[in-house]
Design a protein around this motif. Structure first.
Motif, PDB file in Angstrom:
ATOM      1  N   LYS A 121       5.849   9.064   5.297  1.00  0.00           N
ATOM      2  CA  LYS A 121       5.458   7.736   4.859  1.00  0.00           C
ATOM      3  C   LYS A 121       6.603   7.014   4.155  1.00  0.00           C
ATOM      4  CE  LYS A 121       1.302   7.750   6.426  1.00  0.00           C
ATOM      5  NZ  LYS A 121       0.912   6.818   7.516  1.00  0.00           N
ATOM      6  N   GLU A 175      -1.714   1.657   6.930  1.00  0.00           N
ATOM      7  CA  GLU A 175      -1.487   2.052   5.552  1.00  0.00           C
ATOM      8  C   GLU A 175      -2.771   1.965   4.721  1.00  0.00           C
ATOM      9  OE1 GLU A 175       0.593   0.015   7.257  1.00  0.00           O
ATOM     10  OE2 GLU A 175       1.905   1.724   7.605  1.00  0.00           O
ATOM     11  N   ALA A 199      -6.464   3.793  -2.841  1.00  0.00           N
ATOM     12  CA  ALA A 199      -6.170   5.064  -2.182  1.00  0.00           C
ATOM     13  C   ALA A 199      -5.378   5.967  -3.122  1.00  0.00           C
ATOM     14  CB  ALA A 199      -5.385   4.813  -0.907  1.00  0.00           C
ATOM     15  N   GLY A 200      -5.503   7.259  -2.902  1.00  0.00           N
ATOM     16  CA  GLY A 200      -4.804   8.229  -3.727  1.00  0.00           C
ATOM     17  C   GLY A 200      -3.458   8.599  -3.133  1.00  0.00           C
ATOM     18  N   GLY A 201      -2.883   9.661  -3.651  1.00  0.00           N
ATOM     19  CA  GLY A 201      -1.604  10.125  -3.154  1.00  0.00           C
ATOM     20  C   GLY A 201      -1.735  10.821  -1.813  1.00  0.00           C
ATOM     21  N   TYR A 202      -0.588  11.108  -1.197  1.00  0.00           N
ATOM     22  CA  TYR A 202      -0.614  11.760   0.107  1.00  0.00           C
ATOM     23  C   TYR A 202      -0.889  13.249  -0.048  1.00  0.00           C
ATOM     24  CZ  TYR A 202       1.122   7.408   1.983  1.00  0.00           C
ATOM     25  OH  TYR A 202       1.229   6.097   2.350  1.00  0.00           O
ATOM     26  N   HIS A 262       2.403   1.929  -3.410  1.00  0.00           N
ATOM     27  CA  HIS A 262       1.420   2.434  -4.379  1.00  0.00           C
ATOM     28  C   HIS A 262       1.136   3.912  -4.141  1.00  0.00           C
ATOM     29  CE1 HIS A 262      -2.232   2.871  -6.713  1.00  0.00           C
ATOM     30  NE2 HIS A 262      -2.877   3.248  -5.620  1.00  0.00           N
ATOM     31  N   ARG A 263       0.914   4.302  -2.909  1.00  0.00           N
ATOM     32  CA  ARG A 263       0.563   5.698  -2.635  1.00  0.00           C
ATOM     33  C   ARG A 263       1.749   6.633  -2.832  1.00  0.00           C
ATOM     34  NH1 ARG A 263      -3.201   6.699   2.463  1.00  0.00           N
ATOM     35  NH2 ARG A 263      -3.514   8.584   1.179  1.00  0.00           N
ATOM     36  N   GLY A 278      -8.074   9.661  -4.537  1.00  0.00           N
ATOM     37  CA  GLY A 278      -8.217   8.227  -4.688  1.00  0.00           C
ATOM     38  C   GLY A 278      -9.618   7.846  -5.137  1.00  0.00           C
ATOM     39  N   TRP A 333       4.227  12.813   2.656  1.00  0.00           N
ATOM     40  CA  TRP A 333       4.915  11.897   1.741  1.00  0.00           C
ATOM     41  C   TRP A 333       6.269  11.489   2.300  1.00  0.00           C
ATOM     42  CZ3 TRP A 333       9.341  11.123  -0.912  1.00  0.00           C
ATOM     43  CH2 TRP A 333       9.304  10.264  -2.009  1.00  0.00           C
ATOM     44  N   THR A 355       0.825  -1.211   0.000  1.00  0.00           N
ATOM     45  CA  THR A 355       0.000   0.000   0.000  1.00  0.00           C
ATOM     46  C   THR A 355       0.859   1.260   0.000  1.00  0.00           C
ATOM     47  OG1 THR A 355      -1.730  -1.196   1.193  1.00  0.00           O
ATOM     48  CG2 THR A 355      -1.848   1.197   1.218  1.00  0.00           C
TER      49      THR A 355
END
Length: 532
Positions: free
Chosen positions: A143, A383, A131-134, A116-117, A126, A140, A113
């Protein structure tokens, strides 16, 4: 519907394979408690050393190393006690290996996960399925550091798995960690020490068929007398022949006492465990035995008398009764419980709710209960759900595995079967097809009640929606029936409705024309009379 995943087939859950009952050892003398503590401490030390040796063997374990360990334990106890200790050690090591696999899978899901993000642009929205980006560059960056930490943990866990290394704490990791937080736990060091030592004792013995009363180490007679075969170094504490110590307490199992008495009278194997509840200061004896494997009933037999669909929630069970055609019967039922507080309180709440659910199922005469085959193993990661901390706590607090096992065990005692179904889309489709249609001024339908109907219909083998699509040709039934739950031989399944009155339907107007204005009257009026 191209994005809908394939649903797993429903199945009848196998019944329980064992039974355990417990009773309190009352009126123990100080000498009795002294002997129990001495035996538990001595055998607990042996169990700790044996577990250490088994963990050191790792993947090199073999029948020869097991025999060597058992010989060493026999010199300090007895052959039967040594066998019980080594069996408990092997079970503990196997459990640790299974937990290790689950931990590796959990780390792998989190890493997938995060990768991917992190690959998406910052701020990208998302979808329902991904889920979409941070939200920001700082998030970011944090993470990305967490990804590095999880990858390091995953690498270490995989290395331990391949090398056969496990980490086991006799007495429990949670209780061990409590030692560093005594103020929060409201314990003194002496109180914690007493609990820690009691959890590390070993006062258990496996049953043995053919031996007197089914157990030679811990023996319980039909009249409730409890005696223990003492290990060799403690033989001087015996108060009976053959190195046995007879407790002054008498045991009598109120629950399943007749079944237990039948087993020991026939000299069939019964395993016993004695433990101390330090908080209450009470001693308990638990008897357990295995049942022969019972063949589960066919799925069609379980569906014959209808079904009760149960939706599991954080604070209640939402149940709805359905007949064999999938039609809801009566009103929804809700069985509440409270999962806050201690483990004993939570267990009692679930047991009470399940008891009310099963009693209702027996009263209405169904043969099975349908539940979702829930497993939140891969759904609790930070996540996957991000900032939804309350939701993660919600699904983490639902004891799905324990609840399913307890429901199966309790339902089997009343002749009920449990049918497990795929949980996908039950809440969504139940609310879409059933919530609004069943809501009346006198019946309030929640989303959970509608999900119970969806679960019950899936357990019965029917689709969740009420009716299939219309035939392709016209409104007749030449291309198939529109009622999903009616069988081919059921009469009146799609007949025309009788008229609401006895009068025939009105025919066309005499003039054959449809007019919005009322037609002129054709009645010839008489000329008004004139008075002379």
């Amino acid at each position: 519907m191209g994005g809908v995943r394939e649903l797993a087939a429903s199945f009848v859950v196998p019944g329980p394979s064992g039974v355990a009952v417990r009773d309190r050892l009352k009126h123990l003398t100080p000498q009795d408690e002294k002997v129990l503590r001495s035996v538990g401490e001595h055998q607990g030390a042996l169990a700790s050393h044996d577990l250490k040796a088994r963990c050191a063997d790792g993947l090199d374990h073999s029948a020869d190393t097991w025999a060597s360990r058992k010989r060493e334990l026999t010199r300090q106890s007895s052959s039967r006690i040594a066998g019980a200790i080594t069996k408990a050690t092997h079970d503990q090591w196997a459990l640790a290996r299974r937990c290790q696999v689950a931990h590796i899978q959990n780390l792998a899901a989190g890493i997938k996960t995060l990768r991917h993000r992190l690959s998406l642009p910052v701020g990208e929205r998302g979808t329902k399925r991904a889920a979409g980006g941070y939200r920001s560059k700082s998030e970011w960056f944090c993470k990305s550091r967490r990804l590095a930490a999880l990858e390091a943990r995953h690498t270490a866990a995989v290395a331990d798995r391949q090398a056969g290394r496990v980490r086991v704490v006799r007495g429990g990791k949670r209780l061990l960690n409590t030692r560093h937080h005594l103020a929060e736990a409201r314990l003194t060091e002496d109180e914690w020490r007493e609990r820690w030592e009691a959890e590390r004792w070993f006062l258990a013995a496996d049953g043995e068929s053919g031996k007197r009363f089914g157990n030679e180490t811990i023996r319980v007679t039909p009249d409730g007398e409890v005696s223990i075969r003492l290990p060799a170094p403690l033989a001087h504490l015996a108060n009976a022949r053959h190195g046995r110590y007879v407790l002054s307490a008498r045991i009598g199992f109120a629950h399943r006492g007749a079944e237990w008495a039948d087993r020991i009278t026939a000299n069939r194997a019964v395993a016993y465990r004695i433990h101390l509840d330090v908080e209450r200061g009470r001693w308990y004896l638990t008897a357990s035995w295995q049942r022969p494997v019972v063949q589960t009933i066919p799925l069609e037999t379980a569906r014959a008398r209808g079904m009760i669909g149960v939706d599991t929630n954080a604070d209640h069970f939402a149940a709805y009764r359905l007949d064999r055609h999938g039609n809801p019967v009566g009103d929804p039922h809700r069985f509440g419980y409270d999962l806050s507080g201690t483990a004993g309180h939570r267990d009692a709440q679930i047991r009470h709710a399940l008891t009310r659910l099963i009693n209702w199922a027996v009263r209405v005469g169904v043969a099975a209960i349908g539940i979702e085959d829930l497993d939140f193993t891969a759904e609790k990661t930070r996540e996957k759900h991000g900032r939804r901390k309350r939701f993660r706590q919600l699904i983490s607090g639902m004891p799905t595995g324990k609840l399913k096992a307890r429901l199966v065990s309790m339902a089997a005692e009343h002749g009920l079967s449990v049918v497990a179904v795929d949980p996908a889309y039950t809440s969504l489709w139940g609310a879409q097809h059933w919530q609004k249609s069943l809501t009346t001024p006198h019946r309030r339908m929640s989303r959970h009640d509608a999900a119970g109907i969806a679960i019950g219909r899936r357990a019965l083998g029917h689709p969740v929606r009420r009716r299939t699509a219309p035939p392709p040709h016209d409104r007749s039934d030449r291309a198939g029936h529109r009622t999903a739950q009616a069988g081919p031989g059921d009469r009146g399944r799609e007949g025309t409705r009788p008229p609401t009155t006895d009068r025939p339907p009105k025919g066309p107007s005499p003039s054959g024309k449809r007019k919005r204005e009322p037609s002129a009257s054709k009645t010839v009026r008489d000329a008004p009379r004139t008075h002379r």
